[in-house]
Design an enzyme around this catalytic site. Structure first.
Site, PDB file in Angstrom:
ATOM      1  CG  HIS A  19      -1.605   1.302   1.459  1.00 30.58           C
ATOM      2  ND1 HIS A  19      -3.363   1.176   1.502  1.00 30.58           N
ATOM      3  CD2 HIS A  19      -1.705   2.681   1.005  1.00 30.58           C
ATOM      4  CE1 HIS A  19      -3.974   2.571   1.174  1.00 30.58           C
ATOM      5  NE2 HIS A  19      -2.730   2.816   1.117  1.00 30.58           N
ATOM      6  CG  HIS A  21      -0.542   6.860  -1.044  1.00 31.11           C
ATOM      7  ND1 HIS A  21      -1.426   7.603  -1.552  1.00 31.11           N
ATOM      8  CD2 HIS A  21      -1.178   6.754   0.434  1.00 31.11           C
ATOM      9  CE1 HIS A  21      -3.112   6.577  -1.052  1.00 31.11           C
ATOM     10  NE2 HIS A  21      -2.442   6.170   0.512  1.00 31.11           N
ATOM     11  CB  VAL A  22       4.480   7.064  -5.631  1.00 30.41           C
ATOM     12  CG1 VAL A  22       5.157   5.732  -5.064  1.00 30.41           C
ATOM     13  CG2 VAL A  22       4.278   6.069  -7.163  1.00 30.41           C
ATOM     14  CG  ASN A  47      -5.210   8.545  -3.422  1.00 32.52           C
ATOM     15  OD1 ASN A  47      -3.704   8.414  -3.310  1.00 32.52           O
ATOM     16  ND2 ASN A  47      -4.404   9.692  -2.122  1.00 32.52           N
ATOM     17  CE  LYS A 104      -7.763   2.799  -0.530  1.00 31.95           C
ATOM     18  NZ  LYS A 104      -6.689   2.787  -0.760  1.00 31.95           N
ATOM     19  CG  HIS A 141     -10.216   4.340   3.318  1.00 34.94           C
ATOM     20  ND1 HIS A 141      -8.668   5.292   3.672  1.00 34.94           N
ATOM     21  CD2 HIS A 141     -10.659   5.311   3.854  1.00 34.94           C
ATOM     22  CE1 HIS A 141      -8.452   6.313   4.722  1.00 34.94           C
ATOM     23  NE2 HIS A 141     -10.553   6.160   5.212  1.00 34.94           N
ATOM     24  CG  HIS A 179      -5.066   1.963   5.977  1.00 32.22           C
ATOM     25  ND1 HIS A 179      -6.528   2.790   5.528  1.00 32.22           N
ATOM     26  CD2 HIS A 179      -4.737   2.714   4.298  1.00 32.22           C
ATOM     27  CE1 HIS A 179      -6.583   3.300   5.242  1.00 32.22           C
ATOM     28  NE2 HIS A 179      -6.017   3.656   4.328  1.00 32.22           N
ATOM     29  CG  LEU A 224      -7.660  10.916   7.584  1.00 24.68           C
ATOM     30  CD1 LEU A 224      -8.152  11.580   6.730  1.00 24.68           C
ATOM     31  CD2 LEU A 224      -8.638  10.925   8.663  1.00 24.68           C
ATOM     32  CG  ASP A 252      -1.694   5.005   3.880  1.00 23.94           C
ATOM     33  OD1 ASP A 252      -1.935   5.741   2.784  1.00 23.94           O
ATOM     34  OD2 ASP A 252      -2.699   5.258   5.073  1.00 23.94           O
TER      35      ASP A 252
HETATM   36  O1  DOR Z   1      -3.387   9.595   5.992  1.00 26.39           O
HETATM   37  C1  DOR Z   1      -3.997   9.159   4.424  1.00 26.39           C
HETATM   38  N1  DOR Z   1      -3.221   9.695   3.379  1.00 26.39           N
HETATM   39  N2  DOR Z   1      -5.233   8.355   4.147  1.00 26.39           N
HETATM   40  C2  DOR Z   1      -5.189   7.882   3.272  1.00 26.39           C
HETATM   41  O2  DOR Z   1      -6.228   7.447   2.842  1.00 26.39           O
HETATM   42  C3  DOR Z   1      -4.319   8.768   1.316  1.00 26.39           C
HETATM   43  C4  DOR Z   1      -3.404   9.466   2.160  1.00 26.39           C
HETATM   44  C5  DOR Z   1      -3.321  10.399   0.930  1.00 26.39           C
HETATM   45  O3  DOR Z   1      -3.366  10.257  -0.007  1.00 26.39           O
HETATM   46  O4  DOR Z   1      -2.452  11.155   1.347  1.00 26.39           O
HETATM   47 ZN    ZN Z   2      -3.150   4.971   1.595  1.00 30.87          ZN
END
Ligand code: DOR
Ligand code: ZN
Length: 349
Positions: A19, A21-22, A47, A104, A141, A179, A224, A252
């Site tokens: 999991h 995010h880049v 996202n 997702k 999520h 998460h 989150l 995450d």
């Molecule tokens: O803390 C978070 N940041 N929770 C998420 O579900 C998304 C993520 C983000 O893309 O920044």
């Molecule tokens: Zn995430």
């Protein structure tokens, strides 16, 4: 009481991050090398703005990520689609052909860039049927978004209101409860059978909600689902180190420009990719469970996704080092978790 000498080195099969995010653009040049230095593969969250909703977009995004992997390093992004109320069921076949592994589910409004998310899960049922048939995973999520539900209860309420009906209606869809942050979610996943798994972040294993408020408000600990109270953290650590193969690593890691976290409406997300395995090692070591880290980081994820384990290894050493205060992040700055604070474990090979 154990009389064993503490481990000072640990060598693991090369792990994966299930999991991550880049982001996109210039940000990739900072964050992708951090992840590729530790992990063989990572599940890339979709996202972006706009979200990744087609197989073609996912493939183009994968190419941009690969272009940011340093020369000589082997790293494979595993791509996902962003489920919306209108993601057509026939996109699933195209996604499968393109090698996309999952979709997702963000409940609309639950988190960063989730406005295009699902407003009513029943609207996605045709697409979920196609995913169940094709063997694509659903990554969830798991928080309700209703304003009358307390922020700290949103995950536990999601289990009752959404997860249990979803599991009943799609018993053979592989679902990852992403998460997880509560003892309720850990217990639910433990009892849910072979088609349900969960990822756990390093920050939810290391911190409780006091971290957000120690000596003033600390935006770099805001994510989150939000950090929970200590009893939950302990339940998560017990799940991660339990030996159950349905709990595995998902950082995450979620980079945001520092000025948007240190802001009146600071963004949610902790950046941990710079020291991911070091942070997990610290968490497992805190309960004398380093012997459980390899299965959690390197075996359970590939088994659930139906993928081979990585070849090669990484080695962590008990050696203090201090992450930098910040990294360049496009035109902005990125403040990593534990910036300027010593960490007890270091990745050495
Ligand atoms: O803390 C978070 N940041 N929770 C998420 O579900 C998304 C993520 C983000 O893309 O920044
Ligand atoms: Zn995430």
């Amino acid at each position: 009481m154990s009389t064993q000498a503490p481990l000072n080195h640990i060598t693991l099969t090369r792990p994966d991050d299930w999991h991550l995010h880049v982001r996109d653009g210039d940000a990739l040049r900072t964050v992708v090398p951090h992840t590729a230095a530790q992990f063989g593969r990572a599940i890339i969250m979709p996202n972006l703005r706009p979200p990744v909703t087609t197989a073609a977009q996912a493939m183009a995004y994968a190419e941009r990520i690969r272009a940011a992997v340093p020369e000589g390093v082997s790293f494979e992004p595993l791509m996902t689609l962003y489920l919306t109320d209108n993601l057509p069921a026939d996109e699933i076949a195209r996604a499968q052909d393109a090698g996309v592994v999952a979709a997702k589910l963000y409940p609309a409004g639950a988190t960063t860039n989730s406005d295009a998310g699902v407003t009513d899960i029943r609207k996605t049922y045709k697409t979920l049927e196609a995913m169940q048939r094709a063997g694509l995973l659903l990554l969830v999520h798991g928080e309700v978004t209703s304003p009358d539900i307390d922020l700290f209860d949103r995950e536990a309420v999601f289990i009752e209101q959404q997860m249990i009906p979803l599991r009943r209606d799609f018993p053979e869809l592989k679902v990852v409860f992403e998460h997880i942050t509560t003892k309720e979610a850990a217990q639910y996943v433990r009892e849910a059978g072979p088609f349900t798994a969960a990822t756990l972040t390093a920050h939810h294993l290391l911190y409780n909600r006091n971290a957000i408020f120690t000596g003033g408000i600390r935006p770099h600990y805001y994510c989150l689902p939000v950090l929970k109270r200590e009893t939950h953290r302990q339940a998560l650590l017990a799940a991660a180190t339990s030996g159950s193969d349905r709990f595995f690593l998902g950082t995450d890691s979620a980079p945001h420009p520092a000025h948007l976290k240190e802001h009146a409406t600071g963004c949610a997300g902790c950046y941990t990719a710079h020291a991911a395995m070091e942070l997990y090692a610290e968490a497992f070591d805190s309960v004398n469970a380093l012997d459980k880290l390899e299965a959690f980081a390197s075996f359970n994820g590939p088994a659930f996704y139906g993928l081979p384990r990585n070849t090669g290894t990484i080695t962590l050493q008990r050696e203090s080092w201090t992450p930098p205060e910040s990294f360049a992040f496009g035109e902005a700055e990125l403040k990593p978790l534990r910036s300027g604070e010593a960490l007890p474990w270091k990745l050495v090979a």
